[in-house]
Design a protein around this motif. Structure first.
Motif, PDB file in Angstrom:
ATOM      1  N   PRO A  95      54.024  20.999  83.596  1.00  0.00           N
ATOM      2  CA  PRO A  95      53.964  19.540  83.742  1.00  0.00           C
ATOM      3  C   PRO A  95      54.404  18.776  82.507  1.00  0.00           C
ATOM      4  O   PRO A  95      54.747  17.608  82.602  1.00  0.00           O
ATOM      5  CB  PRO A  95      52.482  19.292  84.046  1.00  0.00           C
ATOM      6  CG  PRO A  95      51.760  20.437  83.427  1.00  0.00           C
ATOM      7  CD  PRO A  95      52.683  21.618  83.546  1.00  0.00           C
ATOM      8  N   THR A  96      54.382  19.420  81.327  1.00  0.00           N
ATOM      9  CA  THR A  96      54.814  18.762  80.096  1.00  0.00           C
ATOM     10  C   THR A  96      55.648  19.731  79.278  1.00  0.00           C
ATOM     11  O   THR A  96      55.633  20.949  79.508  1.00  0.00           O
ATOM     12  CB  THR A  96      53.614  18.291  79.246  1.00  0.00           C
ATOM     13  OG1 THR A  96      52.880  19.435  78.789  1.00  0.00           O
ATOM     14  CG2 THR A  96      52.692  17.378  80.036  1.00  0.00           C
ATOM     15  N   ARG A 122      55.569  15.067  72.954  1.00  0.00           N
ATOM     16  CA  ARG A 122      55.356  15.780  74.217  1.00  0.00           C
ATOM     17  C   ARG A 122      55.784  14.872  75.360  1.00  0.00           C
ATOM     18  O   ARG A 122      55.394  13.702  75.408  1.00  0.00           O
ATOM     19  CB  ARG A 122      53.900  16.209  74.379  1.00  0.00           C
ATOM     20  CG  ARG A 122      53.657  17.033  75.633  1.00  0.00           C
ATOM     21  CD  ARG A 122      52.392  17.843  75.525  1.00  0.00           C
ATOM     22  NE  ARG A 122      52.498  18.887  74.512  1.00  0.00           N
ATOM     23  CZ  ARG A 122      53.076  20.071  74.708  1.00  0.00           C
ATOM     24  NH1 ARG A 122      53.606  20.359  75.892  1.00  0.00           N
ATOM     25  NH2 ARG A 122      53.134  20.967  73.754  1.00  0.00           N
ATOM     26  N   SER A 151      56.074  14.180  79.513  1.00  0.00           N
ATOM     27  CA  SER A 151      55.558  14.492  80.847  1.00  0.00           C
ATOM     28  C   SER A 151      56.719  14.551  81.827  1.00  0.00           C
ATOM     29  O   SER A 151      57.530  13.617  81.894  1.00  0.00           O
ATOM     30  CB  SER A 151      54.545  13.436  81.278  1.00  0.00           C
ATOM     31  OG  SER A 151      54.320  13.485  82.676  1.00  0.00           O
ATOM     32  N   SER A 199      56.614  14.354  85.067  1.00  0.00           N
ATOM     33  CA  SER A 199      56.485  13.324  86.105  1.00  0.00           C
ATOM     34  C   SER A 199      56.888  11.952  85.566  1.00  0.00           C
ATOM     35  O   SER A 199      57.537  11.160  86.263  1.00  0.00           O
ATOM     36  CB  SER A 199      55.052  13.285  86.642  1.00  0.00           C
ATOM     37  OG  SER A 199      54.136  12.937  85.629  1.00  0.00           O
ATOM     38  N   LYS A 200      56.505  11.646  84.324  1.00  0.00           N
ATOM     39  CA  LYS A 200      56.896  10.357  83.743  1.00  0.00           C
ATOM     40  C   LYS A 200      58.393  10.303  83.483  1.00  0.00           C
ATOM     41  O   LYS A 200      59.020   9.245  83.642  1.00  0.00           O
ATOM     42  CB  LYS A 200      56.118  10.108  82.454  1.00  0.00           C
ATOM     43  CG  LYS A 200      54.631   9.846  82.665  1.00  0.00           C
ATOM     44  CD  LYS A 200      53.917   9.584  81.357  1.00  0.00           C
ATOM     45  CE  LYS A 200      52.429   9.335  81.590  1.00  0.00           C
ATOM     46  NZ  LYS A 200      51.699   9.110  80.317  1.00  0.00           N
ATOM     47  N   GLY A 235      48.823  16.404  82.931  1.00  0.00           N
ATOM     48  CA  GLY A 235      50.034  16.126  82.166  1.00  0.00           C
ATOM     49  C   GLY A 235      49.773  15.509  80.812  1.00  0.00           C
ATOM     50  O   GLY A 235      50.535  14.664  80.348  1.00  0.00           O
ATOM     51  N   VAL A 236      48.678  15.928  80.155  1.00  0.00           N
ATOM     52  CA  VAL A 236      48.335  15.402  78.834  1.00  0.00           C
ATOM     53  C   VAL A 236      48.147  16.574  77.878  1.00  0.00           C
ATOM     54  O   VAL A 236      48.014  17.725  78.290  1.00  0.00           O
ATOM     55  CB  VAL A 236      47.053  14.536  78.879  1.00  0.00           C
ATOM     56  CG1 VAL A 236      47.249  13.346  79.795  1.00  0.00           C
ATOM     57  CG2 VAL A 236      45.848  15.355  79.324  1.00  0.00           C
TER      58      VAL A 236
END
Length: 391
Positions: A17-18, A46, A48, A50-51, A179-180
């Motif tokens: 995810p990242t 980092r 993400s 999705s972002k 995602g962090v």
């Protein structure tokens, strides 16, 4: 941008995810920041996936997969079971977690960096899977379970305390799912637990209430009613809400939700028996759980907050849990400005990034133009009038 696209392709192919991105010079930082939508500082960051996908959608009208296919050819994305043959996958599968995008990266991390002995690995994986299956890893939580209660399901009530092996691997899975980055301090750990529907404890988060018209004939309801008779508000914790009866109030009960404790205090001192819940800033997990529960029972919640950006954010959070805005229109803001001018009340400057007001878009526009904040305390009299007359 070459480094960004190559790292994104590797992350997408491995369902991560990242990903970590190196930023070697100012030109790279500027180009990536312009696309990603935030300034880039230092030599790395980092990203993400999705972002990044949202960013390229906004910029190019296509998703990250199409961008990478145009640059590098098709990207084969393997599911966790296909790309990662691990004997612990069946443990996750027992709890419906093997197909999650974070499963493969998490298992690799647990083996490489989890500091778990081989003899303990299977037991830790079983305990972690039971805990993770009870958490809100991808959807916003609607209720919160205390960390001790969650740990009790593993048979060891302290197994999720800070620093334990189980808490470490569970938080890693949560960070991948959200995602962090893996949190490195107590504040960030607490925030990640709460994002996943876990209260770090059952007693520190509270919600201030007044005159809740609880309808039960049990001891818990009797205590709440007794405090109202004594003219005292009640601070409810997660532990209180766990002990509460299955139904709190009758369907259709109107309840006021304010941000500032002074509003609730004024209602108490004037003997107004209209029920009030105070958010005291951004709602705590206990406040959000109470709002969610009351909404599910059919109560009608009316929320008012400061006319500043944190206040709007608090009202938006309450709205997501079923509350409707109360005296929070552009006309209400304008009337409060006029009262302040008439009374020669000094108003603080409105600072911070604007927050949308979807219930009345003109409110955010007027607040931005006027650039003055109005605390709830300065708009109290109309609120008290409503409480006297009944919402």
């Amino acid at each position: 941008m070459r480094g960004l696209w190559e790292a994104a392709r590797e992350a997408l192919a491995s369902s991560r995810p990242t990903f970590r991105l190196e930023l070697p010079d100012d030109a790279t930082r500027a180009a990536v920041g312009e696309l990603y939508g935030r300034p880039m500082w230092g030599e790395g960051t980092r990203i993400s996936v999705s972002k990044l996908d949202d960013a390229v959608q906004n910029r190019f009208g296509v998703g990250i997969s199409q961008v990478l296919e145009a640059l590098h050819g098709s990207v084969e994305v393997a599911g966790p079971a296909a790309e990662f043959d691990d004997e612990l996958l069946p443990v996750l599968d027992e709890h419906g977690l093997a197909g999650a995008s974070w499963a493969g990266p998490w298992l690799r991390w647990v083996r490489q960096y989890g500091r778990i002995g081989e003899a303990e690995l299977t037991g830790i994986a079983h305990a972690a899977a039971r805990v993770l299956a009870s958490m809100s890893l991808t959807e916003p939580p609607r209720s919160w379970t205390s960390r001790a209660t969650l740990a009790g399901r593993t048979g060891f009530p302290h197994s999720l305390d800070d620093g334990t092996a189980l808490s470490r691997v569970v938080l890693k899975a949560a960070s991948l799912a959200q995602g962090v980055d893996l949190p490195g301090n107590e504040r960030d750990r607490r925030a990640l637990w709460e994002r996943c529907g876990v209260a770090p404890d059952a007693v520190s988060a509270t919600v201030l209430t007044w005159a809740l018209p609880v309808s039960g004939d049990d001891a818990w309801s009797a205590v709440v009613r007794a405090r109202t008779e004594l003219g005292l508000p009640a601070h409810l914790t997660h532990l209180d809400l766990e002990a509460a009866p299955s139904r709190l109030v009758a369907s259709g009960t109107p309840i006021a939700v304010c941000e500032h404790p002074r509003v609730l205090e004024a209602a108490v001192r004037e003997g107004l028996r209209h029920p009030v819940i105070c958010l005291n800033g951004l709602p705590s997990t206990a406040a959000r759980e109470l709002l969610e529960r009351l909404t599910a029972e059919g109560a009608v919640l009316h929320v008012h907050a400061d006319f500043d950006w944190p206040g709007v954010a608090a009202a938006l959070t309450a709205q997501r849990h079923g509350a409707v805005p109360w005296r929070m229109s552009a006309d209400d803001y304008r009337a409060a400005l006029d009262r302040a001018a008439q009374d020669r009340t000094d108003l603080p400057n409105l600072i911070g990034a604007p927050v949308p007001t979807p219930w009345d878009p003109q409110l955010a526009e007027l607040m931005s133009t006027t650039a003055r904040a109005i605390e709830e305390e300065q708009a109290m009299q109309p609120l008290l009038t409503d409480l006297r007359q009944g919402l």
